[in-house]
Design an enzyme around this catalytic site. Sequence first.
Site, short mmCIF file in Angstrom:
data_model
loop_
_atom_site.label_atom_id
_atom_site.label_comp_id
_atom_site.label_asym_id
_atom_site.label_seq_id
_atom_site.Cartn_x
_atom_site.Cartn_y
_atom_site.Cartn_z
N HIS A 28 -18.91 -45.17 -73.41
CA HIS A 28 -19.93 -45.25 -72.51
C HIS A 28 -19.79 -43.93 -71.66
CE1 HIS A 28 -21.67 -48.43 -74.23
NE2 HIS A 28 -21.29 -49.29 -73.03
N ARG A 78 -22.91 -51.17 -83.60
CA ARG A 78 -24.09 -52.13 -82.65
C ARG A 78 -25.37 -51.47 -82.83
NH1 ARG A 78 -24.81 -52.54 -76.20
NH2 ARG A 78 -24.40 -50.16 -76.37
N GLU A 82 -27.61 -60.42 -73.06
CA GLU A 82 -27.61 -59.54 -71.86
C GLU A 82 -28.24 -59.86 -70.75
OE1 GLU A 82 -27.33 -55.40 -73.54
OE2 GLU A 82 -28.09 -56.30 -74.95
N ASP A 115 -26.31 -55.17 -68.20
CA ASP A 115 -27.82 -55.40 -68.18
C ASP A 115 -28.17 -56.65 -67.53
OD1 ASP A 115 -29.42 -53.32 -69.70
OD2 ASP A 115 -27.54 -53.51 -70.89
N ARG A 128 -17.78 -55.67 -70.35
CA ARG A 128 -17.49 -55.40 -68.89
C ARG A 128 -17.57 -53.83 -68.74
NH1 ARG A 128 -15.75 -59.33 -65.37
NH2 ARG A 128 -15.07 -61.47 -66.28
N ARG A 176 -30.79 -47.00 -68.17
CA ARG A 176 -29.67 -47.76 -68.58
C ARG A 176 -28.93 -48.18 -67.36
NH1 ARG A 176 -28.06 -48.39 -73.41
NH2 ARG A 176 -29.12 -47.33 -75.26
#
Length: 877
Positions: free
Chosen positions: A137, A394, A504, A541, A579, A711
Amino acid sequence: MNQQYSAMRSNVSMLGKLLGDTIKEAQGEHILEKVESIRKLSKASQAGNEIQRQKLLMTLQNLSNEELLPVARAFNQFLNLTNVAEQYHSISPHGEAASNPVALAALFDQLKAKNFTNEEMRKAVDELSIELVLTAHPTEIARRTLIHKLVAVNTCLAQLDHDDLADYEHDRIMRRLRQLVAQAWHTDEIRKDRPTPLDEAKWGFAVVENSLWEGVPAFLREFNEQLEASLDYNLSVEATPIRFTSWMGGDRDGNPNVTADITRRVLTLSRWKAADLFYNDIQVLVSELSMSECTPELRERVGEDAAEPYRVITKQLRARLKSTLDYLERCLAGEPAIKPDNLLTDNEELWEPLYLCYRSLVECGMKIIANGQLLDTLRRIRCFGLQLVRIDVRQESTRHTEALSELTQYLGLGDYAAWPEEEKQEFLLRELQSKRPLVPQNWECSNETREVFDTCRVIAESPENSVASYVISMAKVPSDVLAVKLLLKESGSPVTLPVAPLFETLDDLNNAESVITRLLSIDWYRNLINDRQMVMIGYSDSAKDAGVMAASWAQYRAQDALIKVCAREGVTLTLFHGRGGTIGRGGAPAHAALLSQPPGSLKGGLRVTEQGEMIRFKFGLPQVTISSLAMYASASLEANLLPPPEPKPEWAAIMDRLSDISCEMYRDYVREQPDFVPYFRAATPEQELGKLPLGSRPAKRRPTGGVETLRAIPWIFAWSQNRLMLPAWLGAGAALKTAVDEGNRAMLEVMYYQWPFFRTRIGMLEMVFAKVDLWLAEYYDQRLVEPRLWPLGAKLREQLSQDIKSVLMISKDEQLMADLPWIAESIALRNVYTDPLNVLQAELLHRSRECDQSDPQVEQALMVTIAGIAAGMRNTG
């Protein structure tokens, strides 16, 4: 002032002086004087001196374009060096780490006091399972080259932390420090180009090589010493309490740059790096294991004539690792490569001969040698293996639906996407149990669908244990899980690969129980999963969807319901926690976070993501790794042996009420108020963030669209830059005040003192409030927002002021973070350097938006302020 903090402040002061000397030499006396003047004004402003605050604003507003960049860089570097001093303080024997080695021993003493037997504690240790998932990320701003220099600064601080240094040694270390600070100053802080997924994977492997490779066996050694002292117990050599997985190169959710070919290359690169690291380990063992005495079992393996039997074994392994390295190098280079006969493909091929050596050394009275480098290598095989880090794949659920829809339409079966859920499940189960293939051999499908099938084929072709699980983001219904099982089957992949639905949004979390209940009611599915189910809980999210209070309660209820469903069905549940680093994305001090979850949530082991810059802060150094792993281990053991209480019905009822009120307020602002989006885009650098080459993934799931497509990371990131931190508190404090007004104050106080979940929520709000700054948020408004939107900003700041009072009323503290002085000290220390960057950023945004043509100096300085504020906030996204 506490003596421990005094040592840290002394290091900050020393590093600041070295940076000042560097700035003077590089930029001239006038820039250094300007920087020092701004720093002093900021310190006075922090102390509440309004006159000095106005001087600070005027000074920064009147900087010339030529002065902007060096001033911005100065405070950015101040913050980087402050973070290094703070990180060293956390592992210094004269700082926070003074109590680290005894933390586990203190837990065992606590357990004994509660009448746990040694046998019960040993069983809990044997069942300990911690899997940390490193994600790509895009929240790590600092360049790798700069990170390496900061690590070297940390090393120098450790070398200086001795009372008996000779003068010449002290001078040598200080000279090295000056060189490193100068190197950092003359290195660009900001990447010029956005990293590729392959770059991200290489960064992840560098974390393993530079820190985890040493840190993991070192932690296990310390852990074992605590077990010996407290429980008269040793970790078995085969024990694998710690594992690492990665999303780098496997996470394709919304990232078109992660393709099947990229995943294949990352898997190969990971095995190459593992072979390289184990080759270096074996080189050391070849050198060290020169003993001649061995067991008959080992003698039989090497032959009667071998004078140095252990070297025979290790040299054979060295040769196999060299062949493996050469083969994988050719594969990575795209050259023709024939698999050598002695290629290492299975971890057991590496483990078995070394474990044979270990047992022989122990049996022959050389236990002290066996438990040296050889034991470390054996534990690395168990933790990392020939795959180094396994990867998760994913993908977003609709991509699977679209692929199957294209297939069913081609086969003349109708449109899968349009079928009702029950019809989808019937079709999927029928095909999963069919012995014939569903996909025609020469089917010409769309590029998007081909990519889905190609990804599954990469999984099929990858060596065993290379892929850990398949995560389905935005999972909503049982068919989302069954669809992936079918895609894997049709691609020749192992259908038994764990498939984890990721729940989510608020609605999806609320529906998680019914989805898993339905799946577990299917006999074929139950037999397939061997009574083990993984479920991922999304924090980012859900918080963006409903606000932190409603999201955290929905996450808690979903976990609690899933635990109970799986316990009833006799299924081992592994909860996978997605997390983020920030409060707004589910982040929290890990010990508090783990102990605030529902009872039983760690029975199936801990699996949690570690993201972006938090990887560096928790695992960037071997010593920090030891400390972080010790914290995870103690929290996991405590949560399993001393689980938190079940919430009383009246507590749950209040949480339902708090959730509803906070969600309503949050959504009213974010979704309903027409001025909110224009205010957000004006008051924060949200649009400018797109220019920052953070990660390989786009900032939006879809290129067009508003905040709803943004996002969670840039959403949080933007609000942390202007110090309003809105997503991490909006709605929560207002809900608490309403509950107090409705006569529930006493109940809330009881919940705070008796229920770890609620106490952690209040603690997280306090931490956020300690980082917000109302005058800075107001300054952003005045400098950047059109006057007609000012009332909205004023209303939010007033709400924030009220929320702080509400939280302090419940915690009965006179000031924020009263029970965590170390964190409060850390925040206060950095704010002196962060505040000028905030003012400067607002000024740069103003100049950038006013000009028709961008000024490269202004643009560069703006990027530096973004990086600096991120360093000051310590968690960007």
